[in-house]
Design a protein around this motif. Structure first.
Motif, short mmCIF file in Angstrom:
data_model
loop_
_atom_site.label_atom_id
_atom_site.label_comp_id
_atom_site.label_asym_id
_atom_site.label_seq_id
_atom_site.Cartn_x
_atom_site.Cartn_y
_atom_site.Cartn_z
N ASP A 7 1.04 -1.19 -0.13
CA ASP A 7 -0.27 0.12 -0.21
C ASP A 7 1.02 1.33 0.11
OD1 ASP A 7 -2.15 -1.33 -0.16
OD2 ASP A 7 -2.62 -1.42 2.16
N ASP A 10 2.30 1.13 -3.32
CA ASP A 10 2.09 1.35 -4.43
C ASP A 10 1.73 3.14 -4.06
OD1 ASP A 10 1.42 -0.16 -5.36
OD2 ASP A 10 -0.63 -1.50 -4.31
N PHE A 105 1.61 -7.23 -13.29
CA PHE A 105 2.20 -6.36 -11.96
C PHE A 105 2.36 -7.69 -11.15
CE2 PHE A 105 -1.35 -4.11 -14.38
CZ PHE A 105 -0.90 -2.54 -13.63
N MET A 117 2.60 -0.47 -12.12
CA MET A 117 2.72 0.32 -11.49
C MET A 117 1.91 1.57 -11.71
SD MET A 117 0.42 -1.92 -9.78
CE MET A 117 -0.44 -0.05 -8.74
N TYR A 121 -1.24 4.30 -12.95
CA TYR A 121 -1.63 5.84 -12.43
C TYR A 121 -1.16 6.37 -13.61
CZ TYR A 121 -1.08 3.62 -7.73
OH TYR A 121 -1.23 2.88 -7.00
N GLN A 165 -8.25 -3.16 -15.11
CA GLN A 165 -7.34 -3.78 -13.88
C GLN A 165 -7.15 -2.08 -12.97
OE1 GLN A 165 -5.21 -6.61 -13.08
NE2 GLN A 165 -5.31 -5.20 -10.77
N ARG A 166 -7.01 -0.75 -14.02
CA ARG A 166 -6.89 0.66 -13.39
C ARG A 166 -8.89 0.68 -11.99
NH1 ARG A 166 -5.95 3.57 -9.63
NH2 ARG A 166 -5.29 5.48 -10.23
N LYS A 168 -10.56 -1.45 -11.37
CA LYS A 168 -10.29 -2.87 -10.22
C LYS A 168 -9.97 -1.82 -8.95
CE LYS A 168 -9.61 -7.84 -8.80
NZ LYS A 168 -8.48 -8.53 -9.43
N ASN A 169 -8.21 -1.48 -8.83
CA ASN A 169 -7.43 -1.22 -8.61
C ASN A 169 -8.56 0.11 -7.58
OD1 ASN A 169 -5.52 0.79 -7.91
ND2 ASN A 169 -4.13 -0.60 -7.63
#
Length: 254
Positions: A7, A10, A105, A117, A121, A165-166, A168-169
């Motif tokens: 965390d 990220d 990932f 990542m 972003y 994926q984003r 979901k993130n």
């Protein structure tokens, strides 16, 4: 490494992506024109046919930066690969070279994970994503419509997998919707009237940057021979014996 550590990691990567956007004149919402960015950052970029499981590579020697991208992948996938390689070239410390399979990932390879990542972003800033999603869809997981997903992937020029994926993130969807919407990507896009360019290969043998200029300077300064110069130029598709180039030369003379 514990989840808490990931965390923190990220969040650090997200802040680096935000800073990279800001440093290069992009807001936290707008899409990035990657080809223009590569030229601005002086990254010599070559698009070539590579094996299916080889997304690209990056090399940094001093201040010189080089990137290769698999032109057999869809444009959306290529965009993610470019953003991934930008992490290696501009963010990773003590970087020299890396061959990459992007979008996995994979936490077993920490630098590749951070590069993935960073790409997510950089290409899909949370502020921009949330602005583009209806508040009702945003506040209730798995209620986002497929047409909203496609609008976002088109706006940011990314692959369906990358946008899912984003989402979901950031908690907009669960794995259930991820698995549902990742199917029949081209068919669903065509059904909603979108052009297919984003979902197909492209940039065949394209070269971005001053490759030819540097090669010519080396030849003019007698650093390399004429045969070596021509060999280097053939890599980017220039063949002085090609009839097309002869015709163009004759036009210039006329």
């Amino acid at each position: 490494m514990a989840k808490f550590r990931y965390d923190i990691l990220d969040n650090e990567i997200q802040q680096k992506a935000i800073k990279f956007r800001r440093d290069h004149g992009f807001s936290n919402a707008e899409p990035i024109r990657l080809k223009s960015l590569l030229l601005k950052c002086n990254v010599l970029t070559v698009f070539r046919q590579l094996s299916e499981d080889f997304s690209g590579m990056a090399v940094k020697i001093g201040e010189d930066r080089f990137m290769m991208v698999n032109h057999d992948h869809s444009l959306g996938k290529q965009h993610f690969t470019i953003a991934h390689e930008l992490y290696h070239l501009f963010i990773q410390e003590n970087f020299i070279s890396q061959s990459c399979v992007t979008g996995r990932f994979d936490r077993k390879d920490i630098e590749e994970y951070k590069a993935d990542m960073f790409a997510a972003y950089l290409l899909l800033p949370q502020e921009g994503l949330t602005m583009g999603i209806n508040p009702m869809e945003l506040s209730n997981p798995d209620t986002i419509r497929l047409e909203t997903v496609m609008k976002l992937e088109q706006y940011y020029s990314v692959s369906r997998r990358a946008i899912l994926q984003r989402l979901k993130n950031i908690g907009v969807i669960t794995n259930k919707t991820f698995e549902l919407y990742k199917l029949d990507v081209r068919r669903s896009a065509a059904a909603y009237g979108y052009e297919m360019d984003l979902y197909l290969p492209g940039n065949k043998d394209l070269v971005l940057g001053d490759y030819g200029v540097k090669a010519h300077q080396l030849f003019e300064n007698d650093v390399i021979s004429e045969s070596h110069y021509l060999e280097l130029m053939r890599v980017i598709g220039y063949n002085p014996n090609d009839q097309q180039f002869e015709n163009e030369k004759n036009k210039d003379i006329a």
